[in-house]
Scaffold this motif. Sequence first.
Motif, PDB file in Angstrom:
ATOM      1  N   ASP A   1       0.835  -1.208   0.000  1.00 31.46           N
ATOM      2  CA  ASP A   1       0.000   0.000   0.000  1.00 31.46           C
ATOM      3  C   ASP A   1       0.868   1.256   0.000  1.00 31.46           C
ATOM      4  O   ASP A   1       0.583   2.220  -0.710  1.00 31.46           O
TER       5      ASP A   1
ATOM      6  N   SER B   1       2.416   1.851  -3.372  1.00 27.93           N
ATOM      7  CA  SER B   1       1.428   2.191  -4.402  1.00 27.93           C
ATOM      8  C   SER B   1       1.077   3.680  -4.398  1.00 27.93           C
ATOM      9  O   SER B   1       0.494   4.168  -5.358  1.00 27.93           O
ATOM     10  N   LYS B   2       1.433   4.418  -3.353  1.00 30.03           N
ATOM     11  CA  LYS B   2       1.172   5.859  -3.279  1.00 30.03           C
ATOM     12  C   LYS B   2       2.108   6.675  -4.166  1.00 30.03           C
ATOM     13  O   LYS B   2       1.840   7.840  -4.433  1.00 30.03           O
TER      14      LYS B   2
END
Length: 189
Positions: free
Chosen positions: A120, A123-124
């Motif tokens: 996560d 993925s930013k």
Amino acid sequence: MDANRFATCSLHNPRMMRILAAAIDAVEPSKLVLDYLQKADLPKHNRVFLLGIGKASEAMTQAAAEFFDDFMEGLVVTKRASSPTLRLRSGQARSRITVIEGGHPVPDERSLAAGQASLDFASKLNEDDALICLISGGGSALVTGPREGITLADIQSQTSSLLASGATIHEINNLRRQLDRIKGGGLAR
């Protein structure tokens, strides 16, 4: 003189203690990171993110946070977190850094959560961002993301069997790359 007696006697010798202290200082993780970053020719970037994974990742990430004072965010996955946030030498908390724990040497539920948190986190980023990865020993167990059709129990069983058989860390990590979508460049993908 046997090795135990030599080691015991050496600890009482001031000269040997200075040599030992110099050797330990030479491989201190935060010092190595800071030395590297001061010399590195990093690509151009808009934002900096810090990802520390491993047993020395807190110290390494702290050094990087001090170097990149304007970093956006950091994630640290370690075996035993010293605190939920890192502190700078000045004593200020780095609220932009999240510190979590994973299981080691056998991955556990925390390792699964840390694997998802790492995916996560990565993925930013966009193509103009810099991700500084600070990876030390233990990271392959602390962060896991089983491939489709593989369970945490499968990875735990295989890891435990390899550890019990005396397999090297290279052999264990080779297996982990086959079972885990994060290993072997998976996080970058």
